[in-house]
Scaffold this motif. Structure first.
Motif: not given
Length: 346
Positions: A130-154
């Motif tokens: 579960t901890k690993l799964h939540m970590y990957f979800r945070r990568l999506s919500s805190h980085i990709l979504k917040t940074m609009d899936h930009s080149a820098e985010a990726w």
């Protein structure tokens, strides 16, 4: 009596090998696929210097540390989940990423084949971490979504995934190292021509820090390398040679508990090194049974204490001090290799 000890060790090590090492794919294919995935993800890089920690998502070192102490099967389940979560993450919008689409497709194809190959080694599916799964979800919500899936985010995600691939490779490699060490030693009594796989492991187990240009040695600080102790042990029994090697590895781990804030290497590199050395010591200890509790070599204990009191402390645990220690430890690993090699010729 020695034959009996080795026979017991062989039985224990065959049980310890477990499903991961009896799996042909794990033995023959994993390392190549692991290398390919890292090579491809390297080609996807751009010049960003930021990290995911800047976005509030720290790398899950503690989760890896827990997995490193788990059973062989649980380690493989953990690696499979890493690869699955990675593929799912790359299903997000990558249209603004800096890499070519076909490069990404090749990368995901390799990772998917790696995941399926490992899955074939472990059978039934276990509950996900579960901890690993939540970590990957945070990568999506805190980085990709917040940074609009930009080149820098990726690019942040790419660098994070490369770290996962390296850590997963080390975790899988620890299964091979931990299981092979005792098997190699235990078959010495039956086949004196067996290649010294253990020796190869000892040779490569050194801290991969950037070497500096210091020409100093620990002898300059009044701590001579204990060549005489190795010479004495070289004439001892097989059990005593193994006990001595175990003590060297254990003393090495304790030495690295000292303050390393000024050391030149990356922290996770050191953690990986110590994890492998500890596993190797544990594997060798299982080969010598009750003999692993023999009285410690007092002189080798005092030598390691002098490394702390005469090198690390007077030099304030500096990068130069740790470079002296690193080179000294590499010499020990080479000498331990020679000591283990002597068992092949006896």
């Amino acid at each position: 009596m020695l034959n009996g000890i080795f026979f017991v060790c062989l039985s224990l090590s065959l049980c310890a090998v477990g499903s991961s090492l009896s799996c042909r794919w794990m033995q023959q294919k994993f390392k190549q696929f692991s290398k390919n995935s890292v090579d491809i993800i390297d080609t996807m890089a751009n010049n960003s210097t930021n990290t995911t920690e800047d976005a509030g998502v720290g790398f899950p070192h503690h989760v890896y540390n827990q997995a490193s102490k788990a059973s062989a099967e649980d380690k493989l389940h953990f690696i499979v989940q890493i690869l699955e979560e990675m593929v799912s993450l790359f299903e997000k919008d990558t249209s603004k990423s800096s890499w070519e689409e076909n490069t990404e497709e090749n990368f995901l194809q390799v990772v998917t084949r790696q995941e399926k190959g490992l899955r074939s080694c472990i059978g039934t599916h276990k509950k996900e971490n579960t901890k690993l799964h939540m970590y990957f979800r945070r990568l999506s919500s805190h980085i990709l979504k917040t940074m609009d899936h930009s080149a820098e985010a990726w690019e942040l995600i790419r660098k994070e995934m490369k770290t996962h691939l390296v850590r997963a490779d080390l975790l899988a490699s620890s299964l091979l190292i931990n299981s092979v060490a005792c098997v190699v030693i235990s078959v010495f009594v039956f086949s004196p021509t067996v290649p010294c796989v253990l020796c190869q492991f000892l040779i490569v187990l050194h801290v991969s820090s950037p070497a500096n240009n210091s020409t100093n040695t620990t002898e300059g600080a009044g701590v001579d390398f204990p060549n005489h102790l190795y010479n004495i042990v070289s004439k001892a029994s097989a059990e005593d040679k193994l006990s001595f090697t175990v003590q060297i590895l254990e003393e090495m781990v304790v030495l690295f508990d000292e303050d390393k804030n000024n050391a030149s290497w990356v922290k996770n590199t050191e953690e990986n090194f110590l994890q492998i050395v500890t596993q190797l010591a544990d594997g060798l200890r299982s080969c010598i049974g009750n003999h692993s509790h023999k009285k410690k070599n007092r002189k080798i204990q005092m030598y390691f204490k002098r490394l702390t009191s005469h090198v690390l402390e007077p030099m304030d645990h500096s990068a130069e001090a740790w470079e002296l220690i690193r080179r000294e430890m590499k010499t020990h690993l080479v000498r331990a290799d020679l000591l283990a090699s002597s068992l092949l010729t006896n």
